[in-house]
Design a protein around this motif. Structure first.
Motif, PDB file in Angstrom:
ATOM      1  N   LYS A  27       0.831  -1.202   0.000  1.00  0.00           N
ATOM      2  CA  LYS A  27       0.000   0.000   0.000  1.00  0.00           C
ATOM      3  C   LYS A  27       0.868   1.255   0.000  1.00  0.00           C
ATOM      4  O   LYS A  27       0.581   2.218  -0.714  1.00  0.00           O
ATOM      5  CB  LYS A  27      -0.935   0.012   1.220  1.00  0.00           C
ATOM      6  N   PHE A  28       1.917   1.242   0.810  1.00  0.00           N
ATOM      7  CA  PHE A  28       2.858   2.364   0.847  1.00  0.00           C
ATOM      8  C   PHE A  28       3.456   2.569  -0.546  1.00  0.00           C
ATOM      9  O   PHE A  28       3.628   3.701  -0.999  1.00  0.00           O
ATOM     10  CB  PHE A  28       3.956   2.086   1.877  1.00  0.00           C
ATOM     11  N   GLY A  29       3.763   1.483  -1.236  1.00  0.00           N
ATOM     12  CA  GLY A  29       4.295   1.568  -2.594  1.00  0.00           C
ATOM     13  C   GLY A  29       3.306   2.152  -3.583  1.00  0.00           C
ATOM     14  O   GLY A  29       3.683   2.944  -4.462  1.00  0.00           O
ATOM     15  N   ILE A  34       1.590   6.891  -6.824  1.00  0.00           N
ATOM     16  CA  ILE A  34       0.671   8.004  -7.102  1.00  0.00           C
ATOM     17  C   ILE A  34       1.380   9.339  -6.872  1.00  0.00           C
ATOM     18  O   ILE A  34       1.331  10.240  -7.710  1.00  0.00           O
ATOM     19  CB  ILE A  34      -0.589   7.894  -6.220  1.00  0.00           C
ATOM     20  N   THR A  35       2.050   9.456  -5.746  1.00  0.00           N
ATOM     21  CA  THR A  35       2.702  10.728  -5.442  1.00  0.00           C
ATOM     22  C   THR A  35       3.952  10.948  -6.298  1.00  0.00           C
ATOM     23  O   THR A  35       4.357  12.089  -6.512  1.00  0.00           O
ATOM     24  CB  THR A  35       3.023  10.852  -3.936  1.00  0.00           C
ATOM     25  N   SER A  70       0.408  12.531   0.097  1.00  0.00           N
ATOM     26  CA  SER A  70       0.910  11.304   0.699  1.00  0.00           C
ATOM     27  C   SER A  70       0.406  11.134   2.131  1.00  0.00           C
ATOM     28  O   SER A  70       0.048  10.027   2.537  1.00  0.00           O
ATOM     29  CB  SER A  70       2.440  11.331   0.681  1.00  0.00           C
ATOM     30  N   TYR A  71       0.384  12.216   2.910  1.00  0.00           N
ATOM     31  CA  TYR A  71      -0.097  12.109   4.290  1.00  0.00           C
ATOM     32  C   TYR A  71      -1.547  11.608   4.316  1.00  0.00           C
ATOM     33  O   TYR A  71      -1.882  10.672   5.046  1.00  0.00           O
ATOM     34  CB  TYR A  71      -0.003  13.436   5.041  1.00  0.00           C
ATOM     35  N   ARG A  75      -2.327   7.998   5.824  1.00  0.00           N
ATOM     36  CA  ARG A  75      -3.116   7.989   7.057  1.00  0.00           C
ATOM     37  C   ARG A  75      -4.417   7.203   6.876  1.00  0.00           C
ATOM     38  O   ARG A  75      -4.816   6.411   7.722  1.00  0.00           O
ATOM     39  CB  ARG A  75      -3.436   9.436   7.461  1.00  0.00           C
ATOM     40  N   GLU A  76      -5.085   7.422   5.762  1.00  0.00           N
ATOM     41  CA  GLU A  76      -6.409   6.830   5.566  1.00  0.00           C
ATOM     42  C   GLU A  76      -6.380   5.449   4.926  1.00  0.00           C
ATOM     43  O   GLU A  76      -7.390   4.758   4.951  1.00  0.00           O
ATOM     44  CB  GLU A  76      -7.275   7.771   4.720  1.00  0.00           C
ATOM     45  N   TRP A  77      -5.238   5.029   4.371  1.00  0.00           N
ATOM     46  CA  TRP A  77      -5.212   3.741   3.684  1.00  0.00           C
ATOM     47  C   TRP A  77      -4.030   2.880   4.109  1.00  0.00           C
ATOM     48  O   TRP A  77      -4.226   1.809   4.669  1.00  0.00           O
ATOM     49  CB  TRP A  77      -5.212   3.977   2.171  1.00  0.00           C
ATOM     50  N   SER A  78      -2.812   3.323   3.851  1.00  0.00           N
ATOM     51  CA  SER A  78      -1.643   2.465   4.099  1.00  0.00           C
ATOM     52  C   SER A  78      -1.487   2.089   5.569  1.00  0.00           C
ATOM     53  O   SER A  78      -1.233   0.934   5.893  1.00  0.00           O
ATOM     54  CB  SER A  78      -0.357   3.163   3.651  1.00  0.00           C
ATOM     55  N   PHE A  79      -1.607   3.060   6.459  1.00  0.00           N
ATOM     56  CA  PHE A  79      -1.352   2.839   7.881  1.00  0.00           C
ATOM     57  C   PHE A  79      -2.614   3.035   8.722  1.00  0.00           C
ATOM     58  O   PHE A  79      -2.529   3.397   9.887  1.00  0.00           O
ATOM     59  CB  PHE A  79      -0.244   3.788   8.367  1.00  0.00           C
TER      60      PHE A  79
END
Length: 175
Positions: A27-29, A34-35, A70-71, A75-79
C-alpha cells in the motif's frame, strides 16, 4: 471484499502469503507511485516554465505538494490500522519527517547541479535533463522513500498504541 483483498485473491498461492504479510508495504508503494506522478508532473511543469532557472526550488515545491497528498493517503489507507496518536501530533511528526525527506529527495539533484555541474552551459541540454531525472526522480526518490518508510513506521504510525494521558472526553465517557 476490499479492492486490495480482491487483488490479493488473484495472486498465485506461493506469493499470496508474502503479499499479505507485506500488505502495508505494498500500500505504501501504491501511495508512493501516485505521489511520484504528482511530484514528477509538478516538478517538470515548474522546471520547464516559471521556475526554469531554479530546478531545486521546483523540486522542493513538487515534493511538498506530493507530501500533503501522501499524508492523507497513508493515514487513511496504508497505515489506517496503526497509530492511535492524536491527529495533530501525528501530522506534526509526519511533516517533520517529510521535511527531512524533502532534504534527502533534493540533495542528489543539488549535488548533480551544483557540485558535478551537470547543467548547461557545462553540458548539453539532453545530459542536463537525464542528470536531473536520475538525481531528482530516481536517486532522490529511493533515498527519501527508504527513510520515510522506516521513520513513519517507527515514529508516526507505530504498531503499538503510544502511551498517552486520557483526554477530557475520554475521562467523561469512561464515567
Amino acid at each position: 471484499m476490499s479492492a486490495v483483498d480482491s487483488v490479493l485473491a488473484r495472486i498465485p498461492q506461493p506469493y499470496r502469503s508474502l503479499a499479505i504479510q507485506h500488505r502495508e508495504l505494498l500500500k505504501f508503494g501504491v501511495v508512493g507511485a501516485i505521489t511520484f506522478f504528482i511530484d514528477t508532473g509538478i516538478f517538470y511543469a515548474l522546471k520547464l516554465t516559471i521556475l526554469s532557472p531554479k530546478p531545486v526550488t521546483s523540486k522542493v515545491i513538487a515534493v511538498l505538494v506530493a507530501t500533503i497528498v501522501s499524508y492523507v493517503l497513508n493515514r487513511e489507507w496504508s497505515f489506517r490500522t496503526r497509530g492511535g496518536r492524536r491527529r495533530r501530533y501525528e501530522a506534526t511528526l509526519y511533516f517533520v519527517i517529510s521535511g527531512i525527506g524533502v532534504g534527502l529527495y533534493s540533495a542528489p539533484l543539488w549535488v548533480s547541479r551544483y557540485v558535478l555541474h551537470l547543467q548547461t552551459p557545462f553540458t548539453s541540454r539532453l545530459v542536463e535533463e537525464i542528470a536531473d531525472f536520475t538525481a531528482g526522480q530516481i536517486i532522490g526518490l529511493l533515498v527519501g522513500m527508504a527513510f520515510r518508510w522506516w521513520a513513519f513506521r517507527k515514529w508516526v504510525f507505530p504498531a503499538e498504541q503510544p502511551d498517552r494521558r486520557p483526554s477530557a472526553r475520554d475521562r467523561i465517557s469512561a464515567r
